[in-house]
Scaffold this motif. Structure first.
Motif, PDB file in Angstrom:
ATOM      1  N   GLY A 133       0.824  -1.195   0.000  1.00 56.74           N
ATOM      2  CA  GLY A 133       0.000   0.000   0.000  1.00 56.74           C
ATOM      3  C   GLY A 133       0.862   1.251   0.000  1.00 56.74           C
ATOM      4  O   GLY A 133       2.048   1.216   0.366  1.00 56.74           O
ATOM      5  N   SER A 134       0.271   2.362  -0.376  1.00 50.13           N
ATOM      6  CA  SER A 134       1.028   3.613  -0.442  1.00 50.13           C
ATOM      7  C   SER A 134       1.497   4.078   0.933  1.00 50.13           C
ATOM      8  O   SER A 134       2.339   4.970   1.032  1.00 50.13           O
ATOM      9  N   PHE A 145       6.528   9.586  -1.218  1.00 51.03           N
ATOM     10  CA  PHE A 145       5.713   9.199  -2.362  1.00 51.03           C
ATOM     11  C   PHE A 145       4.322   8.834  -1.849  1.00 51.03           C
ATOM     12  O   PHE A 145       4.002   7.655  -1.667  1.00 51.03           O
ATOM     13  N   PRO A 146       3.488   9.830  -1.601  1.00 49.54           N
ATOM     14  CA  PRO A 146       2.174   9.587  -0.984  1.00 49.54           C
ATOM     15  C   PRO A 146       1.242   8.730  -1.830  1.00 49.54           C
ATOM     16  O   PRO A 146       0.314   8.124  -1.297  1.00 49.54           O
ATOM     17  N   GLU A 147       1.506   8.648  -3.121  1.00 48.57           N
ATOM     18  CA  GLU A 147       0.666   7.820  -3.996  1.00 48.57           C
ATOM     19  C   GLU A 147       1.317   6.480  -4.312  1.00 48.57           C
ATOM     20  O   GLU A 147       0.815   5.721  -5.140  1.00 48.57           O
ATOM     21  N   GLY A 148       2.427   6.174  -3.660  1.00 54.09           N
ATOM     22  CA  GLY A 148       3.100   4.902  -3.892  1.00 54.09           C
ATOM     23  C   GLY A 148       4.086   4.962  -5.043  1.00 54.09           C
ATOM     24  O   GLY A 148       4.638   6.022  -5.347  1.00 54.09           O
ATOM     25  N   LYS A 158      -0.640   0.576 -17.831  1.00 54.93           N
ATOM     26  CA  LYS A 158      -1.198   0.052 -16.587  1.00 54.93           C
ATOM     27  C   LYS A 158      -0.590   0.787 -15.395  1.00 54.93           C
ATOM     28  O   LYS A 158       0.481   1.392 -15.490  1.00 54.93           O
ATOM     29  N   ARG A 159      -1.274   0.709 -14.259  1.00 56.10           N
ATOM     30  CA  ARG A 159      -0.773   1.396 -13.080  1.00 56.10           C
ATOM     31  C   ARG A 159       0.465   0.674 -12.534  1.00 56.10           C
ATOM     32  O   ARG A 159       0.562  -0.563 -12.618  1.00 56.10           O
ATOM     33  N   PRO A 160       1.397   1.423 -11.979  1.00 59.88           N
ATOM     34  CA  PRO A 160       2.596   0.795 -11.406  1.00 59.88           C
ATOM     35  C   PRO A 160       2.245   0.017 -10.147  1.00 59.88           C
ATOM     36  O   PRO A 160       1.342   0.401  -9.394  1.00 59.88           O
TER      37      PRO A 160
END
Length: 215
Positions: A133-134, A145-148, A158-160
């Motif tokens: 999780g972030s 890195f608050p969003e991961g 695609k999302r990282p």
């Protein structure tokens, strides 16, 4: 006697690596390009030494997955695009290394994921990679890195994902995919990434290195 000697060697190497602060490139079999992104790790090491207080050799060594040499390094880095195959001996050596205190970061250079997952199933049967999780400490170790995991290259759009393997509540293996951090670590002329993107990649890499050294 042979097994006892092997255990003594491993114990001494593990003890040595606990006080070391070095990273090495992991060479594997199967035909995949383990040697991809040749400027990436040296650039990351230089960035860490200049910005987060590490004292690593800027010319990382290459170690083979079957060798006891891997126990000299607290951090191994692995990358590539293609096939990955672990023999029984290699799978056992990697397990022993990670469960003895080592850390492996695998960065998917695009296309590695399906092959890697089969190899990991052999090395770690009945173990599932868990998405971090972030809020995981690795995203706040030094840089925030608050969003991961940051997105460095689009590839499939695609999302990282940062996927982890845990042993006794310790993160021992980190697999970063759909991000391509290593491309962001390379010399600017290789991919012509904006400086902002390269900086994000290097900062995330520094977080991973520091986290591994502390844990």
């Amino acid at each position: 006697m042979k097994q006892l000697t092997y255990c003594i060697i491993i114990l001494s190497l593990v003890t040595a690596h606990l006080t070391a602060q070095e990273v090495a490139i992991l060479k594997y079999n199967g035909g995949g390009d383990w040697y991809a992104n040749p400027t990436a790790l040296p650039n990351l090491i230089k960035f860490c030494n200049e910005n987060v207080g590490t004292l690593m050799n800027e010319k990382p060594e290459t170690v083979e997955i079957s060798s006891s040499t891997i126990f000299q390094y607290p951090f191994l880095h692995m990358t590539g695009h293609g096939n990955v195959v672990f023999s029984d001996e290699e799978a056992q050596n990697l397990r022993t290394y990670l469960f003895s205190g080592g850390f492996l970061h695998i960065d998917d250079n695009y296309g590695m994921a399906p092959y890697l997952k089969k190899a990991l199933e052999k090395a770690f049967p009945n173990t599932v990679l868990e998405e971090l999780g972030s809020d995981h400490p690795i995203f706040n170790e030094f840089y925030k890195f608050p969003e991961g995991l940051p997105k460095i290259h689009e590839h499939d759009g695609k999302r990282p994902q940062a996927l982890g393997l845990f042993h006794e509540n310790r993160l021992v293996l980190l697999f970063t995919t759909e991000s391509d951090l290593g491309d962001g670590w390379e010399d600017p002329s290789v991919h012509n990434d904006p400086e902002e993107i390269r900086t994000k990649a290097l900062q995330m890499g520094a977080n991973i290195v520091l986290y591994a050294f502390k844990n």
